[in-house]
Design a protein around this motif. Structure first.
Motif, PDB file in Angstrom:
ATOM      1  N   GLY A   2       1.759  -4.906  -0.838  1.00  0.00           N
ATOM      2  CA  GLY A   2       2.468  -5.147  -1.803  1.00  0.00           C
ATOM      3  C   GLY A   2       3.577  -6.149  -1.435  1.00  0.00           C
ATOM      4  N   LEU A   3       3.812  -6.378  -0.301  1.00  0.00           N
ATOM      5  CA  LEU A   3       4.751  -7.363   0.226  1.00  0.00           C
ATOM      6  C   LEU A   3       3.773  -8.758   0.482  1.00  0.00           C
ATOM      7  CD1 LEU A   3       6.500  -5.718   3.532  1.00  0.00           C
ATOM      8  CD2 LEU A   3       7.451  -5.898   1.092  1.00  0.00           C
ATOM      9  N   PHE A  48       7.206   5.163  -2.151  1.00  0.00           N
ATOM     10  CA  PHE A  48       8.032   4.451  -1.658  1.00  0.00           C
ATOM     11  C   PHE A  48       7.656   3.046  -1.170  1.00  0.00           C
ATOM     12  CE2 PHE A  48      10.618   3.232   2.572  1.00  0.00           C
ATOM     13  CZ  PHE A  48      11.741   2.989   1.850  1.00  0.00           C
ATOM     14  N   ALA A  49       6.417   3.116  -0.638  1.00  0.00           N
ATOM     15  CA  ALA A  49       5.746   1.898  -0.372  1.00  0.00           C
ATOM     16  C   ALA A  49       5.764   1.013  -1.660  1.00  0.00           C
ATOM     17  CB  ALA A  49       4.319   2.245   0.368  1.00  0.00           C
ATOM     18  N   LEU A  50       5.022   1.576  -2.622  1.00  0.00           N
ATOM     19  CA  LEU A  50       4.782   0.790  -3.821  1.00  0.00           C
ATOM     20  C   LEU A  50       6.134   0.479  -4.565  1.00  0.00           C
ATOM     21  CD1 LEU A  50       2.221   3.320  -5.494  1.00  0.00           C
ATOM     22  CD2 LEU A  50       1.673   1.082  -4.852  1.00  0.00           C
ATOM     23  N   ALA A  51       7.086   1.053  -4.312  1.00  0.00           N
ATOM     24  CA  ALA A  51       8.406   0.505  -4.914  1.00  0.00           C
ATOM     25  C   ALA A  51       8.861  -0.602  -4.144  1.00  0.00           C
ATOM     26  CB  ALA A  51       9.510   1.680  -4.844  1.00  0.00           C
ATOM     27  N   LEU A  52       8.769  -0.645  -2.695  1.00  0.00           N
ATOM     28  CA  LEU A  52       9.027  -1.774  -1.828  1.00  0.00           C
ATOM     29  C   LEU A  52       8.630  -3.032  -2.326  1.00  0.00           C
ATOM     30  CD1 LEU A  52       9.712  -0.148   1.800  1.00  0.00           C
ATOM     31  CD2 LEU A  52      11.392  -0.754   0.008  1.00  0.00           C
ATOM     32  N   GLY A  53       7.104  -2.827  -2.629  1.00  0.00           N
ATOM     33  CA  GLY A  53       6.364  -4.064  -2.876  1.00  0.00           C
ATOM     34  C   GLY A  53       6.658  -4.628  -4.217  1.00  0.00           C
ATOM     35  N   LEU A  54       7.026  -3.772  -5.180  1.00  0.00           N
ATOM     36  CA  LEU A  54       7.559  -4.172  -6.641  1.00  0.00           C
ATOM     37  C   LEU A  54       8.924  -4.679  -6.374  1.00  0.00           C
ATOM     38  CD1 LEU A  54       6.874  -4.375  -9.675  1.00  0.00           C
ATOM     39  CD2 LEU A  54       8.099  -2.134  -9.869  1.00  0.00           C
ATOM     40  N   GLY A  55       9.695  -4.158  -5.673  1.00  0.00           N
ATOM     41  CA  GLY A  55      10.979  -4.471  -5.327  1.00  0.00           C
ATOM     42  C   GLY A  55      11.201  -6.183  -4.738  1.00  0.00           C
ATOM     43  N   GLY A  56      10.320  -6.429  -3.921  1.00  0.00           N
ATOM     44  CA  GLY A  56      10.070  -7.729  -3.397  1.00  0.00           C
ATOM     45  C   GLY A  56       9.752  -8.715  -4.449  1.00  0.00           C
ATOM     46  N   PRO A  91      -0.275   4.803   2.835  1.00  0.00           N
ATOM     47  CA  PRO A  91       1.182   4.278   2.462  1.00  0.00           C
ATOM     48  C   PRO A  91       1.375   2.717   3.359  1.00  0.00           C
ATOM     49  CG  PRO A  91       1.332   6.504   2.829  1.00  0.00           C
ATOM     50  CD  PRO A  91       0.003   6.236   3.383  1.00  0.00           C
ATOM     51  N   CYS A  92       0.922   2.850   4.616  1.00  0.00           N
ATOM     52  CA  CYS A  92       1.252   1.523   5.207  1.00  0.00           C
ATOM     53  C   CYS A  92       0.296   0.652   4.580  1.00  0.00           C
ATOM     54  CB  CYS A  92       1.004   1.704   6.709  1.00  0.00           C
ATOM     55  SG  CYS A  92       1.982   2.960   7.606  1.00  0.00           S
ATOM     56  N   VAL A  93      -0.693   0.598   4.050  1.00  0.00           N
ATOM     57  CA  VAL A  93      -1.574  -0.436   3.829  1.00  0.00           C
ATOM     58  C   VAL A  93      -1.087  -0.842   2.242  1.00  0.00           C
ATOM     59  CG1 VAL A  93      -3.843  -0.707   2.729  1.00  0.00           C
ATOM     60  CG2 VAL A  93      -3.740   0.510   4.753  1.00  0.00           C
ATOM     61  N   LEU A  94      -0.752   0.206   1.720  1.00  0.00           N
ATOM     62  CA  LEU A  94      -0.009  -0.162   0.174  1.00  0.00           C
ATOM     63  C   LEU A  94       1.310  -1.283   0.505  1.00  0.00           C
ATOM     64  CD1 LEU A  94      -0.503   3.276  -1.770  1.00  0.00           C
ATOM     65  CD2 LEU A  94      -1.632   0.979  -2.048  1.00  0.00           C
ATOM     66  N   ALA A 154       3.617  -0.548 -14.319  1.00  0.00           N
ATOM     67  CA  ALA A 154       2.454   0.344 -14.482  1.00  0.00           C
ATOM     68  C   ALA A 154       1.186   0.020 -13.928  1.00  0.00           C
ATOM     69  CB  ALA A 154       2.293   0.518 -16.198  1.00  0.00           C
ATOM     70  N   GLY A 155       0.900  -1.181 -13.916  1.00  0.00           N
ATOM     71  CA  GLY A 155      -0.494  -1.458 -13.285  1.00  0.00           C
ATOM     72  C   GLY A 155      -0.310  -1.432 -11.675  1.00  0.00           C
ATOM     73  N   TRP A 156       0.548  -1.934 -11.017  1.00  0.00           N
ATOM     74  CA  TRP A 156       0.892  -1.695  -9.532  1.00  0.00           C
ATOM     75  C   TRP A 156       0.934  -0.164  -9.094  1.00  0.00           C
ATOM     76  CZ3 TRP A 156      -0.476  -3.174  -5.172  1.00  0.00           C
ATOM     77  CH2 TRP A 156       0.201  -2.904  -4.072  1.00  0.00           C
ATOM     78  N   PHE A 157       1.864   0.722  -9.667  1.00  0.00           N
ATOM     79  CA  PHE A 157       1.807   1.952  -9.196  1.00  0.00           C
ATOM     80  C   PHE A 157       0.630   2.797  -9.776  1.00  0.00           C
ATOM     81  CE2 PHE A 157       6.360   1.123  -8.770  1.00  0.00           C
ATOM     82  CZ  PHE A 157       6.784   2.025  -7.855  1.00  0.00           C
TER      83      PHE A 157
END
Length: 479
Positions: free
Chosen positions: A91-92, A29-37, A84-87, A58-61
């Motif tokens: 990402g943001l 979920f955290a990785l998806a939010l970072g990529l979404g931004g 998760p908080c750190v990721l 692929a690289g980020w996940f």
């Protein structure tokens, strides 16, 4: 967090679940939010998704899942919320730096700060994995507190060496330049000194807790015990006066005072520390011109627009963003000097709004709270002090930099952990998270009941398997 209390001979024990699958879900979920931004920046600025989206995703996940795999492998009982908080913060921060890179600069080449930050993130995760793989027991770090203390002080003052130190940005001489590369030794020193403080205070806490003179109902320490706090106070003044670094001066002395108070449980140390901070601030204001400038910029920024452009433009950006923000890619954060580093909090506040900025602050609060939870759960003094010190490092750093960016405090040169552009800070913060997770794993895992052997051929590692009752009623044998 579900626990089960079981009375077994030596008292109650709390058995934690591993919760690795929960951590995996939150990591995704955290990785998806970072990529979404990142993707929202592309859509709002250019109206299309980037062509390298599959490789980018692929690289980020892959990087985030690799960090999770290392934790799952080596630290099965580690806190499931910290990574998760750190990721999410990382990402943001990458998404915002990428957004600022898209600002057109006439007659200049396109900037690639986000690409560089991604490389620093990769190196930080590699060191994160290395620390977790090699550091089986955090108590190994307790062996050389005085040597680490000396090493930390040397690293703090290393930029003062002629020909080695250099100044960048606001003029703070906090960089070491070797050829084409530069780094901030203070970022590494904060990890070294936190370990040194924990080791020293573990050995000396009983002596330091002895009461001296009592004033107004508060027991102050004895004069003979004031050496360490005076040394740190003088070192912080040297950083403030000679390196022009208000942030590091506040961070390191504040960290030592907090850990000293936690170790001794004596409010006299905290009162003495606050008093020394006040005396140091008055002396610095009177005799250090750059400190006076910082305070004037804090109290009366609009009286000198040319000098305080950074502070003023940051306030305008936050005001324009309002409560809900302009949206990813829809603000103008690049108008603020160092919007990608010192002022990235106001850049995020402009595009995500005050609500978004408060959410980011709450994420930092979760990391600090989980670090303190690990300290409370730890079974030995060194682990308690180490986790407490590392958690307060995040707390003091975030309070100082976001407080400065929003004019709650004078502006300092500290970085916003995991978000500001910069390699030294990114690496050191990932190492701090690794150590926190090691302490958390040691504190949360079920402790085996050790039975001494009467046979001389065996040592104290002989253990008896005892079934541990989980909250779901299942039984497990722990060797």
């Amino acid at each position: 967090m579900s626990t089960q209390s079981t009375a077994r001979g030596h008292g109650d024990r709390f058995v934690y679940r591993r919760r690795r699958n929960v951590e995996l879900f939150m990591d995704l979920f955290a990785l998806a939010l970072g990529l979404g931004g990142w993707l929202l920046v592309e859509l709002n600025l250019f109206g299309k998704l980037p062509e390298n989206l599959p490789m980018l995703a692929a690289g980020w996940f892959g990087l985030g899942l690799a960090a999770h795999a290392v934790v799952r492998w080596r630290l099965p009982y580690a806190d499931p919320l910290i990574l998760p908080c750190v990721l999410l913060l990382n990402g943001l921060g990458l998404a915002m730096i990428h957004r600022i890179d898209q600002v057109p600069l006439p007659e200049k080449e396109a900037l690639h700060r986000a690409d560089t930050q991604m490389l620093w993130t990769l190196l930080g995760v590699l060191l994160f994995a290395l620390v977790i793989a090699l550091l089986r027991d955090h108590r190994r770090l307790q062996r050389f507190p005085y040597l680490l203390f000396l090493l930390g002080l040397v690293m703090l003052l290393l930029p003062l060496v002629p020909g080695l130190g250099s100044s960048q940005g606001m003029g703070a001489q906090i960089w070491i330049t070797i050829g084409p590369y530069s780094f901030q030794p203070a970022e590494i020193a904060k990890v070294v000194l936190a370990i040194a403080f924990a080791g020293y205070l573990t050995d000396r806490r009983e002596v330091l807790a002895l009461a001296g003179r009592r004033v107004l109902g508060i027991d102050f320490p004895r004069l003979r015990d004031l050496g360490p706090i005076i040394i740190m106070w003088l070192a912080s003044l040297a950083i403030l006066v000679f390196q022009n670094d208000l942030g590091s001066s506040m961070l390191f002395f504040g960290l030592f005072v907090v850990m000293l108070y936690v170790a001794t449980e004596k409010p006299g140390w905290a009162v003495l520390g606050v008093g020394l901070i006040g005396v140091g601030g008055v002396l610095a204001y009177q005799f250090a011109g750059h400190v006076r400038v910082r305070f004037e910029s804090w109290l009366r920024p609009f009286e000198n627009y040319d000098q305080n452009t950074q502070v003023i433009s940051a306030q305008f950006g936050l005001a324009w963003g309002g409560l809900t923000g302009r949206g990813w890619g829809m603000g103008r954060p690049a108008l603020t000097t160092f919007s990608y580093s010192d002022m990235i909090a106001t850049s995020l506040g402009e595009e995500l709004g005050i609500v978004g900025l408060m959410g980011i602050i709450l994420i930092y609060g979760i990391i600090v709270a989980r670090g303190l939870r690990a300290a409370l759960a730890s079974h030995e003094a060194f682990g308690k002090l180490l986790a407490c010190g590392l958690a307060f490092t995040f707390a003091l750093q975030v309070f100082a930099i976001i407080g400065g960016a929003t004019r709650l405090l004078p502006l300092t040169g500290l970085t916003t952990p995991f978000m500001s552009q910069g390699g030294s800070a990114m690496i050191s913060n990932w190492v701090i998270v690794a150590i926190l997770l090691v302490v958390s794993n040691q504190a949360r895992r079920p402790s085996p009941t050790t039975m001494p052997s009467t046979d001389a051929r065996f040592d104290n590692e002989d253990t008896l398997q005892i079934p541990v009752v989980r909250t779901d009623g299942s039984r497990r044998g722990e060797a």
